[in-house]
Design a protein around this motif. Structure first.
Motif, short mmCIF file in Angstrom:
data_model
loop_
_atom_site.label_atom_id
_atom_site.label_comp_id
_atom_site.label_asym_id
_atom_site.label_seq_id
_atom_site.Cartn_x
_atom_site.Cartn_y
_atom_site.Cartn_z
N ARG A 167 39.92 36.23 43.00
CA ARG A 167 41.10 35.52 42.51
C ARG A 167 41.05 35.35 40.98
N ARG A 168 39.87 35.02 40.47
CA ARG A 168 39.73 34.88 39.02
C ARG A 168 39.95 36.22 38.32
N GLU A 169 39.46 37.29 38.95
CA GLU A 169 39.65 38.62 38.37
C GLU A 169 41.14 38.98 38.32
N VAL A 170 41.87 38.69 39.40
CA VAL A 170 43.31 38.97 39.43
C VAL A 170 44.02 38.15 38.36
N ALA A 171 43.62 36.90 38.18
CA ALA A 171 44.25 36.06 37.15
C ALA A 171 44.05 36.65 35.75
N ARG A 172 42.84 37.17 35.47
CA ARG A 172 42.58 37.78 34.17
C ARG A 172 43.44 39.02 33.96
N TYR A 173 43.54 39.85 35.00
CA TYR A 173 44.34 41.07 34.88
C TYR A 173 45.83 40.72 34.74
N ALA A 174 46.25 39.67 35.42
CA ALA A 174 47.65 39.27 35.28
C ALA A 174 47.94 38.81 33.86
N GLN A 175 46.99 38.09 33.27
CA GLN A 175 47.16 37.66 31.88
C GLN A 175 47.18 38.86 30.94
N GLY A 176 46.29 39.81 31.18
CA GLY A 176 46.26 41.02 30.34
C GLY A 176 47.52 41.84 30.49
N ALA A 177 48.03 41.92 31.74
CA ALA A 177 49.27 42.68 31.94
C ALA A 177 50.43 42.01 31.24
N GLY A 178 50.42 40.68 31.17
CA GLY A 178 51.50 39.98 30.48
C GLY A 178 51.49 40.21 28.99
N GLN A 179 50.30 40.51 28.47
CA GLN A 179 50.17 40.77 27.03
C GLN A 179 50.22 42.27 26.73
N GLY A 180 50.38 43.08 27.76
CA GLY A 180 50.46 44.52 27.57
C GLY A 180 49.12 45.20 27.43
N ALA A 181 48.01 44.45 27.66
CA ALA A 181 46.69 45.03 27.52
C ALA A 181 46.23 45.73 28.80
N VAL A 182 46.87 45.46 29.92
CA VAL A 182 46.47 46.05 31.21
C VAL A 182 47.71 46.63 31.87
#
Length: 279
Positions: A101-116
């Protein structure tokens, strides 16, 4: 004048009936628990058969309490091992889910910033979903194993007495089950009265019973509790070889009093002779 002797005056019909003593009715029957009799079966395994009996903890005639373990089956060790393995898998899933769940949260944050890339985020979310689904399946599997573990021990459903053992240690129980348990806190006798005598039996009538073959001393006392409305063929046969095995009878249920019950609570199936009082 000589008188011709007069014949004695015959007694009237009413006087003859009054002088005639009513006869009591006697019939054969057998003792049984007044409560229910349960034939306890073995559980059915996944392959459609029954496990073997690994240990029997009671003997015929033993008193038992509701919930008491009576027998254990040989599938219990395997179920215990499967249950331990399932618990370990559930523990692993419970440890991995928060991390995922923590990993998904990090990727969601990165996707929101365009990094993922969004595709990578969706892949991580799918992994989390599969992990949570796996945990749910393991919990369901554990519930089934717990039920199987409970069935690997045969417990008494009632307070009573072990009437008959139908399987021994090492045997695979048949359709007849493992053993019979009867609620013998009160006893009764099922008496077979000839159809020609049944009109002389009444509900609530006092009954005296004795053992045909000396199974107990003295006599037992009871009362008529039920009279069957159906005529049947005789089942309880006398030791007299000239007895009529094809006679038609009516079943009469006799409820024993508490004092008599205590004397014969371990004698289910014993043949008795019942004598009904006259009305």
């Amino acid at each position: 004048m000589l008188r011709r002797p007069q014949p004695p005056t015959p007694a009237s019909a009413s006087e003859q009936v009054a002088s005639r003593q009513p006869e009591s009715v006697a019939a054969l029957g057998s003792l049984r628990p007044a409560g229910e009799v349960r034939r306890l079966a073995a559980p059915v395994s996944g392959f459609g058969g029954s496990p073997r009996v690994s240990s029997l903890l009671v003997n015929e005639g033993d008193p038992v309490r509701k919930g008491q373990v009576l027998a254990v089956f040989d599938n219990r060790p395997k179920i215990e091992a499967d249950l331990a393995a399932t618990d370990a898998k559930i523990l692993t899933a419970e440890t991995e889910i928060p991390l995922k769940r923590r990993e998904v949260a990090r990727y969601a944050q990165g996707a929101g910033q365009g990094a993922v890339e969004v595709v990578v985020l969706e892949e991580k979310q799918n992994q989390l979903t599969l992990l949570e689904r796996k945990k749910a399946e393991l919990i369901a599997e554990r519930g089934k194993l717990e039920a199987d573990l409970n069935d690997s021990e045969l417990r008494s459903p009632i307070d009573g007495t072990v009437l008959k053992l139908r399987a021994r240690v090492g045997e695979r129980p048949s359709a007849d089950g493992v053993l019979d348990v009867g609620a013998s806190q009160s006893m009764e006798a099922l008496i077979e009265v000839y159809e020609s005598d049944i009109n002389r039996i009444k509900l609530g009538e006092a009954v005296t019973l004795i053992s045909e073959n000396g199974g107990f001393e003295g006599d037992l006392q009871g009362t008529v509790a039920r009279i069957s409305p159906q005529v049947r063929q005789r089942q309880v046969l006398s030791t007299d070889p000239t007895g009529d095995a094809d006679a038609r009878i009516v079943e009469v249920l006799v409820r024993l009093d508490s004092g008599s019950t205590q004397r014969v609570s371990r004698l289910s199936g014993l043949k008795v002779i019942a004598r009904f009082g006259s009305s």
